[in-house]
Design an enzyme around this catalytic site. Structure first.
Site, PDB file in Angstrom:
ATOM      1  N   ASP A  70       0.880  -1.158   0.000  1.00 46.42           N
ATOM      2  CA  ASP A  70       0.000   0.000   0.000  1.00 46.42           C
ATOM      3  C   ASP A  70       0.934   1.229   0.000  1.00 46.42           C
ATOM      4  O   ASP A  70       2.104   1.116   0.379  1.00 46.42           O
ATOM      5  CB  ASP A  70      -0.850  -0.053   1.275  1.00 46.42           C
ATOM      6  CG  ASP A  70      -1.654   1.198   1.486  1.00 46.42           C
ATOM      7  OD1 ASP A  70      -2.426   1.560   0.599  1.00 46.42           O
ATOM      8  OD2 ASP A  70      -1.482   1.835   2.551  1.00 46.42           O
ATOM      9  N   ASP A  96       0.010   5.141   0.793  1.00 43.02           N
ATOM     10  CA  ASP A  96      -0.220   6.077   1.905  1.00 43.02           C
ATOM     11  C   ASP A  96      -0.284   5.303   3.227  1.00 43.02           C
ATOM     12  O   ASP A  96      -1.154   4.452   3.401  1.00 43.02           O
ATOM     13  CB  ASP A  96      -1.558   6.814   1.724  1.00 43.02           C
ATOM     14  CG  ASP A  96      -1.526   7.787   0.552  1.00 43.02           C
ATOM     15  OD1 ASP A  96      -0.448   8.019   0.000  1.00 43.02           O
ATOM     16  OD2 ASP A  96      -2.598   8.313   0.203  1.00 43.02           O
ATOM     17  N   GLY A 145      -7.231   4.463   3.203  1.00 43.58           N
ATOM     18  CA  GLY A 145      -7.437   3.438   2.182  1.00 43.58           C
ATOM     19  C   GLY A 145      -8.716   3.601   1.372  1.00 43.58           C
ATOM     20  O   GLY A 145      -8.947   2.861   0.415  1.00 43.58           O
ATOM     21  N   ARG A 188     -11.225   8.854  -2.826  1.00 45.92           N
ATOM     22  CA  ARG A 188     -11.485  10.282  -2.610  1.00 45.92           C
ATOM     23  C   ARG A 188     -12.985  10.570  -2.484  1.00 45.92           C
ATOM     24  O   ARG A 188     -13.419  11.235  -1.538  1.00 45.92           O
ATOM     25  CB  ARG A 188     -10.897  11.096  -3.763  1.00 45.92           C
ATOM     26  CG  ARG A 188     -10.785  12.577  -3.477  1.00 45.92           C
ATOM     27  CD  ARG A 188     -10.196  13.301  -4.675  1.00 45.92           C
ATOM     28  NE  ARG A 188      -8.952  12.690  -5.120  1.00 45.92           N
ATOM     29  CZ  ARG A 188      -8.399  12.883  -6.318  1.00 45.92           C
ATOM     30  NH1 ARG A 188      -8.972  13.692  -7.180  1.00 45.92           N
ATOM     31  NH2 ARG A 188      -7.272  12.290  -6.649  1.00 45.92           N
ATOM     32  N   SER A 236      -4.922   5.597  -4.186  1.00 45.08           N
ATOM     33  CA  SER A 236      -4.687   7.007  -4.539  1.00 45.08           C
ATOM     34  C   SER A 236      -4.480   7.230  -6.030  1.00 45.08           C
ATOM     35  O   SER A 236      -3.683   6.554  -6.674  1.00 45.08           O
ATOM     36  CB  SER A 236      -3.465   7.531  -3.779  1.00 45.08           C
ATOM     37  OG  SER A 236      -3.195   8.859  -4.208  1.00 45.08           O
ATOM     38  N   ARG A 237      -5.169   8.238  -6.548  1.00 46.72           N
ATOM     39  CA  ARG A 237      -4.974   8.653  -7.936  1.00 46.72           C
ATOM     40  C   ARG A 237      -3.715   9.500  -8.059  1.00 46.72           C
ATOM     41  O   ARG A 237      -3.282   9.813  -9.153  1.00 46.72           O
ATOM     42  CB  ARG A 237      -6.191   9.444  -8.413  1.00 46.72           C
ATOM     43  CG  ARG A 237      -7.477   8.670  -8.231  1.00 46.72           C
ATOM     44  CD  ARG A 237      -8.645   9.391  -8.812  1.00 46.72           C
ATOM     45  NE  ARG A 237      -8.739   9.046 -10.204  1.00 46.72           N
ATOM     46  CZ  ARG A 237      -9.875   8.964 -10.883  1.00 46.72           C
ATOM     47  NH1 ARG A 237     -10.993   9.222 -10.285  1.00 46.72           N
ATOM     48  NH2 ARG A 237      -9.875   8.637 -12.142  1.00 46.72           N
ATOM     49  N   ASN A 238      -3.153   9.894  -6.914  1.00 43.51           N
ATOM     50  CA  ASN A 238      -1.913  10.689  -6.922  1.00 43.51           C
ATOM     51  C   ASN A 238      -0.668   9.822  -6.793  1.00 43.51           C
ATOM     52  O   ASN A 238       0.432  10.346  -6.575  1.00 43.51           O
ATOM     53  CB  ASN A 238      -1.950  11.716  -5.779  1.00 43.51           C
ATOM     54  CG  ASN A 238      -3.010  12.772  -6.011  1.00 43.51           C
ATOM     55  OD1 ASN A 238      -2.959  13.505  -6.999  1.00 43.51           O
ATOM     56  ND2 ASN A 238      -3.995  12.838  -5.125  1.00 43.51           N
ATOM     57  N   ASP A 246      -1.894  -0.429   5.933  1.00 43.12           N
ATOM     58  CA  ASP A 246      -2.079   0.302   7.196  1.00 43.12           C
ATOM     59  C   ASP A 246      -3.558   0.510   7.516  1.00 43.12           C
ATOM     60  O   ASP A 246      -3.863   1.160   8.517  1.00 43.12           O
ATOM     61  CB  ASP A 246      -1.400   1.681   7.143  1.00 43.12           C
ATOM     62  CG  ASP A 246      -2.155   2.639   6.234  1.00 43.12           C
ATOM     63  OD1 ASP A 246      -2.493   2.233   5.106  1.00 43.12           O
ATOM     64  OD2 ASP A 246      -2.432   3.770   6.663  1.00 43.12           O
TER      65      ASP A 246
END
Ligand code: B16
Ligand code: MG
Length: 220
Positions: free
Chosen positions: A9, A11, A46, A49, A116-118, A170
């Protein structure tokens, strides 16, 4: 089957971006007069958005249109990306680099499985963009964790069966997604409290690589 890949993962495992998510969502909720605190922020780990926004808006009496929701999510992402500009290799969490080196040395594939798309931007900022054999992220999936889609996609990109993969997460949603994918699930940080994780550690510095690669899934 032996464990041939570890899916990370992003973030909360590779880098801690939750404070930046918190600051960006806090600006949006203050602007909308919606109650938001760190406890609510924990529930966003997780989660995608738009689903995060739905959790935040559930604390408001106002009914938001789809268009208004898209604008709020876009605004939040602008604030968040501005904060991500501060990220550097110094923000890579303890134990990550040693683990990546240890896995490479054992010929184990490494992948990212993130909502995440980032993801491309974050990996670029911390200097790890070229280090993974596969990257599955929020840009390439339809269903977010706890759905297993992102981890199944990572396994497919690596050309491996789910049983050959271990996931490090996480978030409870991520542990649930890994188990739903039929993978070994390792919980770290707040996910160290997850009931259904196969292994649990406070952070990656105490993770035993041989135990990680053991096939037997220890239910604790
Ligand atoms: P973005 P992960 C998740 O990343 C974050 O934990 C979660 O808080 C966030 O809402 C989600 O990504 C979407 O992020 O807005 O950047 O697309 O933990 O799955 O790596
Ligand atoms: Mg996470």
């Amino acid at each position: 089957m032996k464990i041939s890949a570890v899916i990370f993962d992003l973030d909360g495992v590779i880098v801690s971006t939750d404070e930046y998510h918190y600051q960006a969502w806090k600006q949006i909720s203050d602007q909308e007069n919606i109650y938001f605190d760190r406890e609510i922020n924990e529930k966003l780990r997780g989660v995608s958005r738009m689903e995060s926004l739905d959790i935040i808006l559930s604390h408001s009496d106002k009914a938001y249109s789809e268009k208004e929701k898209l604008l709020l999510a876009q605004r939040k992402n602008e604030i968040y990306c501005e904060l991500l500009n501060k990220l550097s290799p110094n923000d890579i969490l303890p134990g990550v680099i040693n683990l990546l080196i240890g896995l490479k040395g054992r010929d184990i594939k490494i992948a990212i499985g993130s909502s995440s798309r980032n993801t491309p931007f974050i990996l670029d900022q911390i200097g790890l963009a070229a280090n993974f054999d596969a990257i599955a992220d929020g840009n390439s999936i339809k269903k977010s964790k706890p759905d297993p889609e992102v981890f199944l996609l990572a396994a497919k990109m690596l050309g491996l069966e789910p049983e050959e993969c271990a996931v490090i997460e996480d978030a409870q949603a991520g542990i649930d997604a890994a188990k739903a994918a039929g993978m070994k699930a390792v919980g770290i940080g707040s996910a160290a409290n997850c009931l259904n994780a196969d292994m649990k550690f406070q952070d990656l510095t105490n993770l035993d690589i041989n135990q990680l690669l053991e096939v037997n899934q220890i239910r604790s």
